[in-house]
Scaffold this active site. Structure first.
Site, PDB file in Angstrom:
ATOM      1  CE1 TYR A  69       7.881  -6.286  40.057  1.00  0.00           C
ATOM      2  CE2 TYR A  69       8.459  -4.215  41.125  1.00  0.00           C
ATOM      3  CZ  TYR A  69       8.349  -5.599  41.158  1.00  0.00           C
ATOM      4  OH  TYR A  69       8.732  -6.298  42.268  1.00  0.00           O
ATOM      5  CD  GLN A 103       7.577 -20.223  44.651  1.00  0.00           C
ATOM      6  OE1 GLN A 103       8.251 -19.675  45.516  1.00  0.00           O
ATOM      7  NE2 GLN A 103       7.975 -21.332  44.058  1.00  0.00           N
ATOM      8  CB  VAL A 105       4.615 -12.128  38.695  1.00  0.00           C
ATOM      9  CG1 VAL A 105       4.699 -12.329  40.202  1.00  0.00           C
ATOM     10  CG2 VAL A 105       5.962 -11.633  38.153  1.00  0.00           C
ATOM     11  CG  HIS A 121       5.028 -14.835  45.135  1.00  0.00           C
ATOM     12  ND1 HIS A 121       6.229 -15.493  45.015  1.00  0.00           N
ATOM     13  CD2 HIS A 121       4.610 -15.063  46.397  1.00  0.00           C
ATOM     14  CE1 HIS A 121       6.518 -16.099  46.161  1.00  0.00           C
ATOM     15  NE2 HIS A 121       5.540 -15.858  47.006  1.00  0.00           N
ATOM     16  CB  CYS A 152      -8.787   8.355  43.664  1.00  0.00           C
ATOM     17  SG  CYS A 152      -7.401   7.376  44.268  1.00  0.00           S
ATOM     18  CB  THR A 190      10.681 -23.184  43.156  1.00  0.00           C
ATOM     19  OG1 THR A 190      10.748 -22.339  44.319  1.00  0.00           O
ATOM     20  CG2 THR A 190      10.144 -24.543  43.554  1.00  0.00           C
ATOM     21  CB  SER A 191      15.621 -21.537  45.325  1.00  0.00           C
ATOM     22  OG  SER A 191      14.812 -20.415  45.606  1.00  0.00           O
ATOM     23  CD  GLU A 217      21.241 -24.598  41.873  1.00  0.00           C
ATOM     24  OE1 GLU A 217      20.907 -23.688  42.635  1.00  0.00           O
ATOM     25  OE2 GLU A 217      22.248 -24.552  41.131  1.00  0.00           O
TER      26      GLU A 217
END
Ligand code: BJW
Ligand code: ZN
Length: 254
Positions: A69, A103, A105, A121, A152, A190-191, A217
């Site tokens: 990430y 969607q 990030v 997301h 913590c 987006t797919s 597509e």
């Protein structure tokens, strides 16, 4: 660049539309240089999602997942919103309500100036402790031999929705509501295979709203959409903005 011609029916819809939703996926950021997930050059073609994008993968090897990430965060920091993101932000000036449901990030819609953005997301700039939930947003973590820990002692994870995890309830329910109540929904880059996010354009359709897909597509959504525009979002959206400007100008003159 290709010149897109928009159908008469779509132009009529645009003339009367007041509320617009842009439902976006990785394709809209591809022209900024951020890789998509699926397809030949997609991330999942090189990496296995279950080894990186799941809570169990993170617990098994926090450093590996954290570094991945961090690598993607570095890419995002080096990129800029593209003409597609900017066109969406500018379209806010021409309709009563423009909502982005993304969607992605990568935070690029907000950086382009879009004001109402629902992130289904998560956001790669945000992090939180898995034990006490303390937030660590927009912090540049230094590289270290282990993944970062909270005061913590808990592990800090990216605020990203991994496979098998629930979507943020407030973002998803607001997105459902805006999709059911819009005049036109654009599904862009987006797919449309990842659920429950992929329900958003279907909710618009089930509520008899006009659905326009912009993609390189066809997808599972294409045969349900009212229009399919084949092209790069960074080419199509600025032309859509130009058309909307012309339509609004004609309105003023008449
Ligand atoms: C261009 C372009 C250009 C390129 N211009 N276009 C079976 C049925 C239904 C659901 C499931 C199922 N099996 C499992 C599930 C659940 C699962 C799921 O949907 N899996 C499917 C893959 C089958 N969903 C979940 O797990 C979700 N949670 C959930 O269901 O919770 C409920 C629950 C909880 C507990 C127990 C039980 C149930 C969570 C999903 C989280 C998805 N997260 C990811 C990764 C995040 C991590 C990270 O970023 O690293 O989010 S997956 C990945 O896919 C990422 C994306 O947001 C998401 C969607 O991808 P997207 O944006 O569509 O990208 P691509 O690459 O797929 O497509 C790009 C498109 O752009 C292509 O079409 C190109 O042609 C186009 N394009 N350049 C225009 N220039
Ligand atoms: Zn903590």
């Amino acid at each position: 660049m290709q010149n897109y011609s928009f159908s008469g029916k779509f132009i009529d819809k645009l003339k009367s539309a007041r509320k617009i939703v842009f439902f976006t996926g990785a394709g809209i950021s591809a022209e900024s240089g951020i890789p998509t997930f699926r397809g030949t050059n997609g991330i999942w073609n090189k990496m296995k999602p279950e080894e990186l994008a799941s809570f169990s993968a993170f617990i098994k090897n926090p450093k590996l997942v954290w570094d991945w990430y961090q690598y993607r965060r570095d890419i995002v920091h080096k990129t800029q919103p593209n003409p597609g993101h900017f066109a969406i932000a500018e379209l806010e000036n021409y309709f009563n309500q423009v909502t982005v449901v993304t969607q992605n990030v990568d935070n690029l819609h907000r950086r382009a100036g879009s004001k109402t953005v629902y992130e289904l997301h998560g956001n790669i700039e945000k992090n939180y402790c898995i034990d006490c939930r303390k937030r660590y947003d927009f912090i540049n973590f230094q590289d270290s031999p282990s993944s970062p820990k909270c005061e913590c002692g808990g592990l800090i994870r990216p605020d990203i929705v991994w496979f098998g995890e629930m979507l943020p309830d407030d973002q998803y329910s607001a997105s459902e509501k805006t999709a059911a109540d819009c005049d036109i929904l654009f599904s862009i880059g987006t797919s449309a295979v990842v659920f429950p996010a992929a329900y958003i354009p279907l909710i618009a359709k089930n509520n008899r709203k006009y659905v326009v897909e912009i993609n390189l597509e066809h997808t599972d959504l294409s045969y349900k959409a009212d229009e399919f525009i084949s092209g790069k979002s960074g080419d199509v959206l600025p032309q859509l903005l130009q058309l909307v400007k012309e339509l609004k100008n004609q309105n003023v003159q008449n």
